[in-house]
Design a protein around this motif. Structure first.
Motif, PDB file in Angstrom:
ATOM      1  N   ASN A   1       1.355  -1.001  -0.011  1.00 41.96           N
ATOM      2  CA  ASN A   1      -0.324   0.256   0.009  1.00 41.96           C
ATOM      3  C   ASN A   1       0.993   1.265   0.192  1.00 41.96           C
ATOM      4  OD1 ASN A   1      -2.141  -1.165   0.072  1.00 41.96           O
ATOM      5  ND2 ASN A   1      -2.636  -1.479   2.328  1.00 41.96           N
ATOM      6  N   GLU A   2       2.291   1.049   0.075  1.00 44.85           N
ATOM      7  CA  GLU A   2       2.723   2.622   1.008  1.00 44.85           C
ATOM      8  C   GLU A   2       3.690   2.106  -0.700  1.00 44.85           C
ATOM      9  OE1 GLU A   2       2.931   4.627   3.422  1.00 44.85           O
ATOM     10  OE2 GLU A   2       1.287   3.575   3.901  1.00 44.85           O
ATOM     11  N   VAL A   3       3.607   1.359  -0.982  1.00 42.98           N
ATOM     12  CA  VAL A   3       4.240   1.297  -2.299  1.00 42.98           C
ATOM     13  C   VAL A   3       3.956   2.498  -3.589  1.00 42.98           C
ATOM     14  CG1 VAL A   3       6.001   0.143  -4.072  1.00 42.98           C
ATOM     15  CG2 VAL A   3       6.204  -0.334  -1.823  1.00 42.98           C
ATOM     16  N   LYS A   4       2.236   1.822  -3.545  1.00 39.76           N
ATOM     17  CA  LYS A   4       1.168   1.842  -4.369  1.00 39.76           C
ATOM     18  C   LYS A   4       0.742   3.485  -4.616  1.00 39.76           C
ATOM     19  CE  LYS A   4      -0.764  -2.904  -4.895  1.00 39.76           C
ATOM     20  NZ  LYS A   4      -2.157  -3.139  -4.670  1.00 39.76           N
ATOM     21  N   ARG A   5       1.543   3.906  -3.376  1.00 37.62           N
ATOM     22  CA  ARG A   5       0.854   5.458  -2.736  1.00 37.62           C
ATOM     23  C   ARG A   5       2.433   6.828  -2.779  1.00 37.62           C
ATOM     24  NH1 ARG A   5      -1.813   4.196   3.183  1.00 37.62           N
ATOM     25  NH2 ARG A   5      -3.642   3.528   2.346  1.00 37.62           N
ATOM     26  N   GLY A   6       2.667   5.567  -3.734  1.00 40.86           N
ATOM     27  CA  GLY A   6       4.370   6.389  -3.848  1.00 40.86           C
ATOM     28  C   GLY A   6       5.280   6.688  -2.700  1.00 40.86           C
ATOM     29  N   ARG A   7       4.832   5.800  -1.328  1.00 40.62           N
ATOM     30  CA  ARG A   7       5.492   6.804  -0.182  1.00 40.62           C
ATOM     31  C   ARG A   7       7.154   6.345   0.259  1.00 40.62           C
ATOM     32  NH1 ARG A   7       0.205   7.166   3.687  1.00 40.62           N
ATOM     33  NH2 ARG A   7      -0.807   8.847   2.897  1.00 40.62           N
ATOM     34  N   LEU A   8       7.201   4.790  -1.074  1.00 42.45           N
ATOM     35  CA  LEU A   8       8.701   3.624  -0.447  1.00 42.45           C
ATOM     36  C   LEU A   8       8.969   4.271  -1.953  1.00 42.45           C
ATOM     37  CD1 LEU A   8       7.291   0.750   1.545  1.00 42.45           C
ATOM     38  CD2 LEU A   8       8.229   2.831   2.443  1.00 42.45           C
TER      39      LEU A   8
END
Length: 60
Positions: free
Chosen positions: A53-60
């Motif tokens: 979910n964090e990868v998809k949101r561009g946070r990682l």
């Protein structure tokens, strides 16, 4: 984790910086394809879902 089959992650894109993933009934594992001897990082299902979910949101 020696008996699981790793595959290139779709999140790696077309670059040479490849992340490989493997799944078992209990865990998900990721490793750097260039340094496999370092071993994988493992996550339970909830941790893996939060990571994606964090990868998809561009946070990682």
């Amino acid at each position: 984790m020696s008996n699981v089959e790793f595959r290139k992650s779709s999140y790696s894109g077309g670059s040479n910086n490849c992340v490989e993933v493997a799944e078992t009934p209990a865990l998900h594992a990721i490793r750097d394809s260039k340094t496999q001897e370092r071993g994988p990082l493992t996550f339970d299902r909830n941790e893996w879902r939060a990571f994606l979910n964090e990868v998809k949101r561009g946070r990682l």
